[in-house]
Design a protein around this motif. Structure first.
Motif, short mmCIF file in Angstrom:
data_model
loop_
_atom_site.label_atom_id
_atom_site.label_comp_id
_atom_site.label_asym_id
_atom_site.label_seq_id
_atom_site.Cartn_x
_atom_site.Cartn_y
_atom_site.Cartn_z
N MET A 179 -29.73 85.46 -118.33
CA MET A 179 -28.62 85.58 -117.38
C MET A 179 -28.95 86.87 -116.56
N PHE A 180 -29.77 87.60 -117.33
CA PHE A 180 -30.17 89.06 -116.64
C PHE A 180 -30.83 89.13 -115.42
N VAL A 188 -23.37 94.83 -110.59
CA VAL A 188 -23.42 95.92 -111.51
C VAL A 188 -22.60 95.66 -112.74
N PHE A 189 -21.40 95.15 -112.57
CA PHE A 189 -20.59 94.84 -113.57
C PHE A 189 -21.15 93.85 -114.67
N MET A 190 -21.70 92.62 -113.92
CA MET A 190 -22.39 91.64 -114.54
C MET A 190 -23.38 92.35 -115.38
N ILE A 191 -24.31 93.34 -115.18
CA ILE A 191 -25.28 93.70 -116.16
C ILE A 191 -24.66 94.61 -117.02
N ILE A 192 -23.53 95.67 -116.78
CA ILE A 192 -22.88 96.25 -117.74
C ILE A 192 -22.22 95.28 -118.63
N GLY A 193 -21.57 94.37 -118.36
CA GLY A 193 -20.94 93.30 -119.26
C GLY A 193 -21.84 93.03 -120.24
N ILE A 194 -23.20 92.46 -119.69
CA ILE A 194 -24.15 91.71 -120.62
C ILE A 194 -24.51 92.80 -121.55
N VAL A 195 -24.83 93.97 -121.22
CA VAL A 195 -25.43 95.04 -122.01
C VAL A 195 -24.28 95.33 -123.03
N ILE A 202 -30.10 91.33 -111.05
CA ILE A 202 -31.07 91.99 -110.50
C ILE A 202 -31.98 91.85 -109.33
N ARG A 203 -32.15 90.35 -109.07
CA ARG A 203 -32.64 89.97 -107.92
C ARG A 203 -31.73 90.22 -106.69
N ASP A 204 -30.19 89.97 -107.09
CA ASP A 204 -29.33 90.21 -106.05
C ASP A 204 -29.36 91.67 -105.49
N LEU A 205 -29.26 92.68 -106.43
CA LEU A 205 -29.36 93.99 -106.23
C LEU A 205 -30.41 94.17 -105.22
N SER A 206 -31.74 93.61 -105.74
CA SER A 206 -32.67 94.11 -104.64
C SER A 206 -32.63 93.46 -103.35
N GLU A 207 -31.92 92.42 -103.24
CA GLU A 207 -31.70 92.07 -101.87
C GLU A 207 -31.03 92.72 -101.13
N LYS A 208 -29.96 93.75 -101.68
CA LYS A 208 -28.97 94.38 -101.01
C LYS A 208 -29.88 95.72 -99.97
N TYR A 209 -31.03 95.71 -100.61
CA TYR A 209 -31.69 97.01 -99.80
C TYR A 209 -31.92 96.51 -98.34
N ASN A 210 -32.50 95.16 -98.24
CA ASN A 210 -32.73 94.54 -97.15
C ASN A 210 -31.44 94.59 -96.15
N THR A 254 -34.28 92.87 -126.10
CA THR A 254 -33.94 92.15 -124.93
C THR A 254 -34.50 93.09 -123.73
N LEU A 255 -33.69 94.15 -124.08
CA LEU A 255 -33.54 95.23 -122.85
C LEU A 255 -35.01 95.84 -122.66
N SER A 256 -36.07 95.83 -123.67
CA SER A 256 -37.15 96.25 -123.58
C SER A 256 -38.07 95.95 -122.34
N VAL A 257 -37.70 94.62 -121.73
CA VAL A 257 -38.57 94.24 -120.59
C VAL A 257 -37.65 94.71 -119.47
N LEU A 258 -36.58 95.12 -119.77
CA LEU A 258 -35.97 95.43 -118.33
C LEU A 258 -36.59 96.26 -117.20
N PRO A 259 -37.20 97.56 -117.79
CA PRO A 259 -37.78 98.07 -116.70
C PRO A 259 -38.78 97.55 -115.80
N LEU A 260 -39.67 96.62 -116.65
CA LEU A 260 -40.71 95.85 -116.06
C LEU A 260 -40.08 94.91 -115.11
N LEU A 261 -39.00 94.40 -115.52
CA LEU A 261 -38.28 93.33 -114.74
C LEU A 261 -37.66 93.95 -113.41
N PHE A 262 -37.23 94.99 -113.53
CA PHE A 262 -36.74 95.88 -112.42
C PHE A 262 -37.86 96.24 -111.52
#
Lengths: 595, 587
Positions: A298-299, A155-162, A303-311, A176-184
């Motif tokens: 770097m984005f 989370v901090f990484m994402i906040i830092g980049i933004v 995001i990928r790591d966060l999605s793994e947390k669900y599992n 850059t952020l415009s594709v973020l929803p799509l990526l998420f």
């Protein structure tokens, strides 16, 4: 395909379970705080990387400042080193926290299990309990280490980049952020699909395993019924389903990774196109452009790591639910409120109108009464299912009786402290259980109060010392799981030595029925003599020699005492005992006479 | 590594897919490798801004389009690569596992008695999986890496020799680190796994021996012991954690230093006008593109090593020849068996044993007769009957079926004509009807019902909601020992075998039912040969001929009445069973 209880997954978050789980982190509170703090620093240091590029390009290179370039490089270099060190430290620390926590939980469950009553073990298959202490806890490791600390880092990484992006250039940040929803969205859809595909793969793996397992165990049947070809065809189907499930999961990966690249390239294209205008207008520098190209890359890791947390969370919840269910079990033999310590028992045992059933009113023992005076021996005989073995379980309170009383030295065993009671009673079971380890630890069961000298003396008394000495390593010689390399007779003698070493006042002996060679048989008979000496004993007898030496014989039949007396009396009586004698003991006449 | 050559025939089968896949990796690399070049060009264009605003903007637009479309094409090609190479690896895994099972099926009974099932399972799953990794990632990544390396490097060298060399200094270290760290992760993982299995074993043992633990008040000691094992496991985990934690920071530092060197020396070159800023940008992008091949290279070496080790383990099994199979003696013209069996001085010794389990047996079982075998556990009863369908081959003497050496009969013919009910009932977790139909080609409903009736299982089956379609072992439907034995009998008699062998498979059936089964069997087996092993006199007393085995040899023989007169082992057994019956009936 039946789904195992252990395979069922539920929700990824359960407040109650979570609160209980978090409690285990309490002893390591400060470590967790330090780890979270440091992981924020790592995230920050990671996200400033493009910032350095911008300075190097815009401030140093563009202005021809080679000295400045060196300074920036050195600064960047030191950030790189610091970041590497901190990252190493954080990674190690989080793994440490996870391991330490599960170590605590593991020992807690194990301790909990040690004190469950035998009834508990009748209900719960051992395999499942082992899974709780092993696999289920392993799963929690991921949650305690990467699950909790790394969430902060991502989370901090994402906040830092933004934050850095917006501080450099608003418009480009938005692009850059415009594709973020799509990526998420894409990542989470992919995770979901991949997870489902993975689940299918695991299901198919389980099917293959079951099939192979079954057909190896049943190979005899396959071969003798000429079914190899048909089974083979069936296996091809199962194996094929496994392959197809894998191919399906390959499809998602094959689709997803290029898709991420393509989404990234769209951003690159947009950045380049926009910066061209920006540079012309003087609002964007080359350095900014280069920095944004790096941000873009770097984005997607956090995001990928966060999605793994669900599992991780989902499996952790399912496991912890099973673990807590086990920890909440209340099946124990209760210690009396004011336990009496009778010290070393005198050895008087009395059953007074004892009734017992494992379930409800399915009486195994009906109104059983008898008394054994100190130093005397009673032999219990009876046909299969008479309830003989149950008596052993009751005397040392492995199970609680429903009606009546059991007394030792005239004290109800319910009032005697459990440890004191069990320390006074030595039990030799029919199926000898040996632990893997060495011979010595199988005799003293790890009790340091029983010296090596006593261990050796006990072994000598039962006549097994010679055998033990002949082993590679003697008393420290290896014992395989369940004593696999020893013969039945050797195992029995070792268990006799065990009992002798513990030197209990009261002895309960369940004689083994399995036949051994004559030499061992005579060793065993001699050893039993030693065992019974100067002790009160209750013997579930299969040897005529043992029965004849008893002070009294009790004949059990279908849960009741039907006859009692001495061998001679009972033979003359021509009742149940007489029949049993003819059936089981008569042929043993000869070896006894030659003694 | 040599063992991997075994895979060549498998790879050949999928040659075209693999070639297409390799082709598309190469193409994908070509498309992605020019991207940094475009970016660099774009940056340079922007840096040397002319007055012609609109023209620059248009040009930038086209660069953007080029970048996106090239990435798109590379992406499609990458997709195709995975769909060919990785998918092929799954196909080969499939072939390998099939071959593995087919091979196992040819192994004799004794092989499975010697080899733990768990070991074979591990080969079928873990080892095949390790080999699969060689075929998928083990092929894709090296080619991908190599292509990436060649293309990126040639672009880089073309732009600047000196800068490329400087940037490259730390990179081989990356491969080396991944390789070394990967290897030590592998060894540490094995250590960790060993420690874990010790922990599991102790828990398993402790819980199995919980009564001893409680009886001797050893709970505290057991907890301490387990705690020690857990601590060791913790330590092993932390040793592994140290290496794992080291891996990525080390990688980032190495890669970072490479970027750093490029920025500094590249920056100086830009200042000195030897290089454009765009080239530097492109350079940095190439560098990033090189990282992955470097990581993959180190990783792939580990995959290959582990795969090779697994392959050689698999090979040991696959190369094993079966001792029991059709051979030079086999006379393929034999299609039928009549049912006469004769043992002539037959002895049998188990592999590695130093005494004969079966000693010099002479026995003729005429076609259509019933032989009963009694004897203590371990007297050789099962071994003796196992010789007939050649589960074991005799070591001495002659075993004749219809007067011919048993080895002359084709194995399929021999076994098709034998109905065997093994001592340990084994049913598959399929439906009851599938289990009964197990050995027959034609599944006739009438036969099913008939054989179920004879074996007295039909009454029980009627009570199941799904009747014959009940899946054994599913949803708590477990058959009792007796039901399993009766199903197993049905499975043998539905074959209408010329020889029926029942190896103590009525032990869990009550005497009444047993009586019915035997009675019905007598009618069905008219003209056929039956061999029944039992502990119960009631089972064997009506047989045409009874033998008593002791220590692998025939101790007594004759009919029930004859044997009672001898007053030997048999009559003793008979007396005891009568007594036992009396005790059972006692209220």
């Amino acid at each position: 395909m039946t789904m195992q209880d252990d395979e069922i997954l539920g929700k990824a978050y359960d407040g109650k379970l979570m609160v209980r789980l978090i409690k285990y982190l309490k002893p390591y509170k400060w470590y967790v705080i330090v780890a979270v703090f440091l992981s924020m620093i790592v995230a920050l240091l990671e996200s400033v990387r493009p910032f350095f590029t911008k300075i190097a390009v815009d401030e140093n290179i563009a202005k021809g400042d080679s000295e400045g370039l060196l300074n920036t490089t050195l600064l960047f270099g030191s950030v790189l080193i610091i970041r590497g060190l901190v990252q190493f430290f954080v990674a190690y620390l989080t793994l440490w926290i996870g391991q330490k926590t599960i170590l605590d939980i593991r020992i807690e469950i194990y301790r909990h299990l040690q004190y469950r009553g035998l009834k508990f073990f009748d209900k719960n298959p051992i395999g499942r309990l082992v899974t709780r202490v092993t696999n289920d806890i392993e799963v929690l490791n991921d949650m305690f280490s990467s699950g909790i600390v790394m969430v902060f880092s991502d989370v901090f990484m994402i906040i830092g980049i933004v934050w850095l992006m917006f501080s450099m250039n608003w418009n480009m940040a938005l692009i850059t952020l415009s594709v973020l929803p799509l990526l998420f969205y894409g990542t989470f859809v992919f995770r979901k699909k991949a997870r489902e595909a993975y689940r299918q793969v695991r299901l198919q793996v389980a099917r293959i395993n079951t099939f192979i397992q079954e057909h190896i165990s049943g190979m005899l049947v396959d071969q003798i019924f000429n079914r190899e070809k048909k089974s083979y065809k069936k296996f091809i189907d199962i194996n094929g389903a496994h392959r197809d499930a894998n191919i399906k999961s390959i499809f998602y990966y094959a689709l997803f990774y290029p898709a991420v690249d393509i989404i990234g390239s769209v951003v690159i294209g947009l950045i380049i196109w926009y910066s061209a205008g920006g540079i012309l207008a003087g609002t964007v520098t080359i350095g900014t452009l280069m920095a944004f190209l790096q941000f873009n890359e770097m984005f997607w890791r956090p995001i990928r790591d966060l999605s793994e947390k669900y599992n991780i969370m989902q499996t952790a919840m399912a496991s912890s639910e099973r673990i807590f269910k086990l920890l909440d079990d209340k099946t124990i033999i209760h210690e009396s409120k004011n336990p009496i310590d009778i010290g070393k028992s005198k050895g008087k045992v009395e059953f007074r109108n004892v009734w017992f059933a494992y379930n409800d009113e399915d009486w195994i023992l009906k109104n059983v009464s008898f008394t054994i005076n100190p130093g005397k021996a009673i032999a219990i005989v009876g046909h299969t299912g008479a309830g003989k073995t149950t008596i052993i379980n009751l005397l040392n309170r492995m199970y609680e009786i429903q009606k009546g009383e059991i007394l030792i030295d005239d004290v109800n065993i319910k009032n005697i402290s459990l440890d004191n009671l069990r320390n006074n009673i030595g039990i030799v079971m029919q199926d000898v259980f040996l632990f893997s380890g060495d011979v010595k630890s199988n005799i003293n069961l790890g009790n340091e109060n029983i010296s090596e000298e006593v261990v050796k003396k006990s072994a000598e008394m039962v006549g097994v010392k010679k055998f033990i000495d002949s082993l590679n390593g003697g008393f420290y010689g290896e014992v395989k799981e369940r004593g696999a390399t020893f013969s039945v007779g050797q195992k029995q003698l070792i268990s006799f030595a065990r009992t002798l070493a513990f030197n209990p006042q009261i002895l309960v002996l369940d004689e083994a029925t399995s036949s051994v060679d004559t030499e061992t048989e005579s060793l065993i008979q001699k050893a039993i003599l030693k065992l019974l000496q100067n002790r009160t004993s209750l013997v579930i007898a299969h040897r005529l020699s043992t029965i004849q030496r008893a002070d009294k014989i009790i004949v059990m039949h279908k849960g009741e005492i039907r006859e009692s007396g001495t061998h001679k009396e009972l033979i003359l009586n021509e009742g149940i005992y007489y029949k049993l004698y003819k059936l089981q003991y008569k042929e043993q006449e000869v070896p006894v006479l030659t003694q | 590594m040599k063992s991997l050559s075994y895979l060549i025939p498998y790879l050949k089968k999928y040659r075209s897919q693999l070639l297409w896949g390799i082709g598309s990796i190469i193409l994908a690399n070509i498309f992605s490798v020019v991207l940094p070049h475009f970016i660099g060009k774009a940056v340079d264009k922007m840096n040397t801004i002319s007055q012609n605003n609109q023209e620059v903007l248009n040009e930038m637009f086209w660069y953007a389009v080029l970048i996106i479309s090239f990435t798109f094409i590379a992406g499609v090609l990458l997709y195709y690569t995975r769909q060919t190479i990785i998918v092929t690896s799954r196909h080969i895994e499939f072939d390998l596992r099939n071959d593995f099972l087919e091979h196992l099926q040819k192994q004799p009974y004794s092989y499975f008695q010697k080899t733990p099932t768990g070991d074979l399972m591990a080969h079928a799953t873990n080892d095949i999986n390790a080999v699969r990794n060689v075929l998928g990632p083990g092929i894709m990544y090296p080619i991908d890496s190599l292509m990436g390396l060649i293309f990126s490097l040639s672009f880089m060298f073309a732009k600047s020799w000196s800068l490329t060399l400087i940037a490259l200094i730390p990179l081989p270290l990356v491969s080396y680190v991944v390789y070394r760290v990967g290897r030590s992760i592998h060894t540490k993982s094995i250590e960790k796994q060993e420690s874990y299995s010790k922990l599991t074993t102790r828990a398993q043992e402790n819980l199995s021996g919980i009564r001893i633990v409680k009886s001797y008040v050893r709970e505290k000691y057991e907890i301490d012991l387990f705690e020690k094992l857990s601590q060791t496991y913790f330590k092993k985990n932390m040793q592994l954690a140290k290496i794992q934690s080291l891996m990525w920071p080390l990688m980032f530092m190495l890669v970072g230093s490479s970027i750093l060197l490029t920025i500094y020396f590249g920056g100086l070159s830009v200042i000195n006008k030897e290089l454009t800023i765009g080239t530097l940008t492109a350079f940095l992008s190439y560098l990033v593109m090189l990282i992955w091949p470097m990581i993959a290279l180190g990783w792939v070496i580990n995959i290959l090593q582990q795969g090779a080790a697994s392959m050689s383990r698999l090979q040991k099994i696959i190369d094993r020849k079966s001792e029991i199979s059709n051979n030079d003696l086999t006379n393929y013209t034999i299609k039928e068996v009549e049912g006469e069996i004769e043992f002539k001085n037959v002895s049998f010794k188990h592999d590695g044993s130093n005494f004969d389990t079966i000693k010099n047996i002479n026995l003729k079982i005429p076609k259509g007769s019933t032989l009963a075998i009694v004897g203590k556990t371990g007297s050789g009863k099962s071994t003796l009957v196992n010789l007939i369908p050649r589960l074991y081959d005799i070591t001495d003497g002659e075993l004749l079926i219809d007067g011919k050496n048993v080895k002359q009969l084709p194995l399929e013919v021999l076994r098709t004509q034998i109905g065997f009910v093994p001592q340990e009932t084994f049913l598959f977790s399929e439906t009851i009807s599938e289990n009964i139909f197990y050995g027959v080609e034609e599944k006739k409903e009438d036969d099913l019902i008939e054989s179920a009736k004879i074996s007295q299982i039909s009454v029980d089956v009627e009570e199941f909601p799904k009747k014959f379609e009940t899946v054994i072992g599913e949803r708590g439907i477990t058959l009792s020992g007796g039901q399993k034995q009766r199903t197993s009998i049905a499975r043998a008699i539905i074959k209408t075998p010329k020889i029926l062998i029942i190896d103590d498979a009525l032990s869990a059936v009550d005497t009444d039912t047993e009586d019915k089964i035997l009675h019905q069997l007598r009618a069905v087996m008219k003209g056929r040969t039956s061999i029944i092993i039992s502990h119960r006199i009631s089972t064997v007393k009506d047989a045409d001929y009874i033998i008593v085995l002791e220590n692998g040899a025939i101790a007594e023989k004759g009919t029930h009445d004859e044997l009672l007169i001898i007053k030997g082992i048999y009559s003793d057994l008979y007396g005891k069973q009568l007594l036992e019956q009396e005790l059972e009936e006692l209220k």
